[in-house]
Design a protein around this motif. Structure first.
Motif, PDB file in Angstrom:
ATOM      1  N   TYR A   8       0.842  -1.193   0.000  1.00 25.86           N
ATOM      2  CA  TYR A   8       0.000   0.000   0.000  1.00 25.86           C
ATOM      3  C   TYR A   8       0.879   1.245   0.000  1.00 25.86           C
ATOM      4  CZ  TYR A   8      -3.311   3.517   1.674  1.00 25.86           C
ATOM      5  OH  TYR A   8      -4.078   4.642   1.803  1.00 25.86           O
ATOM      6  N   GLU A  10       0.507   5.750  -0.427  1.00 20.95           N
ATOM      7  CA  GLU A  10      -0.368   6.901  -0.600  1.00 20.95           C
ATOM      8  C   GLU A  10       0.466   8.180  -0.648  1.00 20.95           C
ATOM      9  OE1 GLU A  10      -1.877   8.419   3.737  1.00 20.95           O
ATOM     10  OE2 GLU A  10      -2.987   6.750   2.856  1.00 20.95           O
ATOM     11  N   TRP A  21      -3.931   6.751  -3.572  1.00 22.32           N
ATOM     12  CA  TRP A  21      -3.361   5.533  -3.005  1.00 22.32           C
ATOM     13  C   TRP A  21      -3.405   4.402  -4.022  1.00 22.32           C
ATOM     14  CZ3 TRP A  21      -6.644   1.317  -2.708  1.00 22.32           C
ATOM     15  CH2 TRP A  21      -8.028   1.586  -2.726  1.00 22.32           C
ATOM     16  N   THR A  22      -2.480   3.472  -3.854  1.00 21.89           N
ATOM     17  CA  THR A  22      -2.436   2.272  -4.684  1.00 21.89           C
ATOM     18  C   THR A  22      -2.143   1.066  -3.795  1.00 21.89           C
ATOM     19  OG1 THR A  22      -0.064   2.503  -5.148  1.00 21.89           O
ATOM     20  CG2 THR A  22      -1.589   3.525  -6.709  1.00 21.89           C
ATOM     21  N   ARG A  23      -2.597  -0.071  -4.211  1.00 15.41           N
ATOM     22  CA  ARG A  23      -2.198  -1.314  -3.549  1.00 15.41           C
ATOM     23  C   ARG A  23      -2.555  -2.487  -4.451  1.00 15.41           C
ATOM     24  NH1 ARG A  23      -5.552  -4.902  -0.766  1.00 15.41           N
ATOM     25  NH2 ARG A  23      -7.757  -4.314  -0.608  1.00 15.41           N
TER      26      ARG A  23
END
Length: 235
Positions: A8, A10, A21-23
Motif C-alpha cells: 500500500y 499513498e 493511493w495504490t495497492r
C-alpha cells in the motif's frame, strides 16, 4: 508464477485534502476501518465509489487485484459525485450507478489506458472538481478536530455558531459526511486515538490524550465501530 504484490502506498492528491493511493491485494479478507472519508477507486478496469462507513467493512479480493484510488477529505466527495453522502453510507457501488454509463465509461477508459492509472485518476478528478469546499463543512471539521463537539452541549454550540437549528445541522452533515456531527466526532477521534496507539503509547494514556473518559470507554468505542477491541485490532 505468483502475482507480485505491491505494498500500500499513498501520497497527496492535486485536490486539497485528498490522498491518492495504490495497492495490490494479497488475497483473502481485508478490513477497512471507518474514517469519515469516501473513495473513488479503479479496481482492475472498473471505477467504484466507496461510501462513508459507520462500522468496519470487511472485503475479499483475489491475490493480485490492483487498486488505484483517491480518498476525498471528509465531506468533500458528495458534491463531486452529485449524490448526498447519506445515500452511500456503508455502500460500495459502481460509479456508473451514480453517473451516466457513458460518462463513467469515458472516465474509466482514460484512467485505465494511462501509463500510470493512479496519476491519471488524480489529474482527472482535479479537472472535474469545480466548487471550493462548503464553508459549513470546514467549520464542522474544525470544531471536531478542535474537540469542541465533546460533551453533551457540543452540537448545540456548533449549531448556534453556524446559525442553524440542531436538526438543520444534522441534516446538512448527513448530506456531506453520511452521518451526523456526533457520529463524525466519534469516527474521526477514534482514528486519532488509534494513530497514537500505533506509536506504542499505552492505551490508558491514549484515552486520556484523546478525550475518552478512560481506557474502558476507548475500548468500547473502538469495538463498536470496528468489531474488535484495540488490543486485537492493532496486532
Amino acid at each position: 508464477m505468483d502475482e507480485v504484490v505491491e505494498p500500500y502506498r499513498e501520497w497527496g492528491a492535486l485536490v486539497p485534502g485528498a490522498e491518492v493511493w495504490t495497492r495490490t491485494a494479497e488475497g483473502g479478507e481485508f478490513r477497512i476501518l471507518p474514517d469519515g472519508c469516501m473513495d473513488l477507486l479503479l479496481m482492475d478496469d472498473t471505477l467504484y465509489v466507496a461510501g462513508p462507513d459507520s462500522r468496519a467493512w470487511t472485503g475479499e479480493a483475489p491475490r493480485g487485484t490492483r487498486y488505484a484510488g483517491i480518498r476525498f477529505a471528509p465531506g468533500a466527495a458528495a458534491a463531486f459525485l452529485g449524490v448526498p453522502a447519506r445515500e452511500l453510507l456503508n455502500q460500495r457501488v459502481l460509479l456508473a450507478d451514480l453517473w451516466s454509463p457513458n460518462r463513467s465509461r469515458r472516465l474509466a477508459d482514460r484512467i485505465r489506458l494511462a501509463a500510470h492509472p493512479a496519476t491519471a485518476l488524480d489529474q482527472e478528478v482535479a479537472n472535474l472538481v469545480e466548487a471550493p469546499p462548503d464553508r459549513l463543512i470546514s467549520q464542522v471539521l474544525r470544531s471536531v478536530r478542535g474537540g469542541l463537539l465533546r460533551g453533551s452541549a457540543g452540537v448545540s454550540r456548533l449549531a448556534g455558531a453556524v446559525d442553524l437549528s440542531e436538526r438543520q445541522l444534522h441534516r446538512r452533515c448527513l448530506d456531506a459526511f453520511g452521518y451526523g456531527p456526533k457520529m463524525l466526532d466519534r469516527v474521526l477521534w477514534m482514528n486519532v486515538a488509534l494513530n497514537h496507539a500505533r506509536t506504542g503509547l499505552a492505551l490508558a494514556d491514549v484515552a486520556t490524550r484523546t478525550g475518552y473518559a478512560d481506557q474502558a470507554h476507548f475500548t468500547r468505542d473502538v469495538k463498536a465501530l470496528t468489531g474488535l477491541p484495540p488490543t486485537l485490532l492493532l496486532n
